[in-house]
Design a protein around this motif. Structure first.
Motif, short mmCIF file in Angstrom:
data_model
loop_
_atom_site.label_atom_id
_atom_site.label_comp_id
_atom_site.label_asym_id
_atom_site.label_seq_id
_atom_site.Cartn_x
_atom_site.Cartn_y
_atom_site.Cartn_z
N MET A 31 0.84 -1.20 0.00
CA MET A 31 0.00 0.00 0.00
C MET A 31 0.88 1.25 0.00
O MET A 31 0.56 2.25 -0.64
N GLN A 32 2.01 1.19 0.68
CA GLN A 32 2.92 2.34 0.76
C GLN A 32 3.79 2.48 -0.48
O GLN A 32 4.15 3.58 -0.87
N GLN A 33 4.14 1.35 -1.08
CA GLN A 33 5.00 1.35 -2.28
C GLN A 33 4.37 0.43 -3.32
O GLN A 33 4.81 -0.72 -3.48
N PRO A 34 3.33 0.90 -4.01
CA PRO A 34 2.53 0.03 -4.87
C PRO A 34 3.11 -0.28 -6.25
O PRO A 34 2.56 -1.11 -6.96
N LEU A 35 4.24 0.33 -6.62
CA LEU A 35 4.76 0.13 -7.97
C LEU A 35 6.05 -0.68 -7.97
O LEU A 35 6.87 -0.58 -7.04
N CYS A 36 6.25 -1.46 -9.02
CA CYS A 36 7.45 -2.27 -9.19
C CYS A 36 8.66 -1.36 -9.40
O CYS A 36 8.67 -0.55 -10.34
N VAL A 37 9.67 -1.51 -8.54
CA VAL A 37 10.85 -0.65 -8.65
C VAL A 37 11.68 -0.97 -9.89
O VAL A 37 12.31 -0.09 -10.46
N MET A 38 11.66 -2.22 -10.35
CA MET A 38 12.43 -2.58 -11.55
C MET A 38 11.75 -2.04 -12.81
O MET A 38 12.42 -1.56 -13.72
N CYS A 39 10.43 -2.09 -12.85
CA CYS A 39 9.70 -1.51 -13.98
C CYS A 39 9.93 0.00 -14.02
O CYS A 39 10.16 0.58 -15.09
N LYS A 40 9.88 0.63 -12.84
CA LYS A 40 10.10 2.07 -12.76
C LYS A 40 11.48 2.43 -13.31
O LYS A 40 11.63 3.40 -14.05
N ALA A 41 12.49 1.63 -12.98
CA ALA A 41 13.85 1.88 -13.48
C ALA A 41 13.92 1.74 -15.00
O ALA A 41 14.79 2.33 -15.64
N GLU A 42 12.99 0.97 -15.57
CA GLU A 42 12.94 0.78 -17.02
C GLU A 42 11.99 1.77 -17.69
O GLU A 42 11.73 1.69 -18.88
N GLY A 43 11.45 2.69 -16.90
CA GLY A 43 10.56 3.71 -17.45
C GLY A 43 9.12 3.26 -17.63
O GLY A 43 8.37 3.87 -18.38
N ARG A 44 8.72 2.20 -16.93
CA ARG A 44 7.35 1.71 -17.03
C ARG A 44 6.67 1.80 -15.67
O ARG A 44 7.32 1.77 -14.63
N VAL A 45 5.36 1.91 -15.70
CA VAL A 45 4.58 1.93 -14.47
C VAL A 45 3.80 0.62 -14.40
O VAL A 45 2.96 0.35 -15.25
N THR A 46 4.13 -0.19 -13.39
CA THR A 46 3.48 -1.49 -13.22
C THR A 46 3.18 -1.71 -11.75
O THR A 46 4.04 -1.45 -10.90
N ALA A 47 1.99 -2.21 -11.46
CA ALA A 47 1.62 -2.50 -10.07
C ALA A 47 2.49 -3.64 -9.55
O ALA A 47 2.72 -4.63 -10.23
N ALA A 48 2.96 -3.47 -8.33
CA ALA A 48 3.74 -4.52 -7.66
C ALA A 48 2.78 -5.49 -6.98
O ALA A 48 1.74 -5.08 -6.46
N THR A 49 3.14 -6.75 -6.97
CA THR A 49 2.34 -7.77 -6.29
C THR A 49 3.17 -8.58 -5.30
O THR A 49 2.63 -9.40 -4.58
N VAL A 50 4.49 -8.33 -5.30
CA VAL A 50 5.40 -9.12 -4.48
C VAL A 50 6.28 -8.18 -3.66
O VAL A 50 6.76 -7.17 -4.18
N VAL A 51 6.49 -8.51 -2.39
CA VAL A 51 7.50 -7.82 -1.59
C VAL A 51 8.72 -8.73 -1.57
O VAL A 51 8.66 -9.85 -1.09
N ASP A 52 9.79 -8.23 -2.15
CA ASP A 52 11.01 -9.00 -2.33
C ASP A 52 12.05 -8.59 -1.30
O ASP A 52 12.15 -7.41 -0.94
N HIS A 53 12.83 -9.56 -0.83
CA HIS A 53 13.98 -9.26 0.02
C HIS A 53 15.15 -8.95 -0.90
O HIS A 53 15.58 -9.83 -1.66
N ILE A 54 15.64 -7.72 -0.87
CA ILE A 54 16.72 -7.29 -1.75
C ILE A 54 17.93 -8.20 -1.55
O ILE A 54 18.48 -8.74 -2.51
N THR A 55 18.35 -8.36 -0.31
CA THR A 55 19.38 -9.33 0.04
C THR A 55 18.66 -10.55 0.57
O THR A 55 17.90 -10.44 1.53
N PRO A 56 18.84 -11.72 -0.04
CA PRO A 56 18.15 -12.92 0.44
C PRO A 56 18.41 -13.14 1.93
O PRO A 56 19.56 -13.07 2.38
N HIS A 57 17.36 -13.39 2.70
CA HIS A 57 17.50 -13.51 4.14
C HIS A 57 18.03 -14.87 4.58
O HIS A 57 18.63 -15.00 5.63
N LYS A 58 17.81 -15.90 3.79
CA LYS A 58 18.31 -17.26 4.07
C LYS A 58 18.03 -17.70 5.51
O LYS A 58 18.87 -18.30 6.16
#
Length: 103
Positions: A31-58
């Motif tokens: 709700m706070q960050q609804p857009l895909c950060v990778m799409c945004k970096a590519e100049g596209r606006v896409t709804a995010a559906t996944v919260v990803d761990h940038i560094t895998p938590h293992k």
């Protein structure tokens, strides 16, 4: 009996920490960050559906719950591009309709 190493990551998501508390935190994050950060970096606006761990938590609970280690991604970027990056690969540039690399 212990699970074979190849089967450990296939345990139930709740067994890996993704239970109701994660679902609640995930909802708030999206709700706070609804857009895909990778799409945004590519100049596209896409709804995010996944919260990803940038560094895998293992399995590291501190890293798992560190909100500075979370990013919003669309399912495509999470399932394809992020997996390639985590395996040490490099992403191929996307080719636009004009035949030139995008981005």
């Amino acid at each position: 009996m212990n699970k074979p190493s190849w089967d450990i990551d296939r345990s139930k998501t709740s067994d890996r920490g993704y239970g109701w508390q994660w679902q609640k935190a995930r909802r708030v994050h999206l709700m706070q960050q609804p857009l895909c950060v990778m799409c945004k970096a590519e100049g596209r606006v896409t709804a995010a559906t996944v919260v990803d761990h940038i560094t895998p938590h293992k399995g590291d609970d501190t890293l798992f719950w560190d909100t500075n280690n979370w990013q919003s991604l669309c399912a495509t970027h999470h399932s394809r591009d992020k997996q390639v990056i985590e395996r040490g690969g490099t992403l191929k540039p996307r080719i636009g309709l004009d035949g030139w690399p995008e981005g």
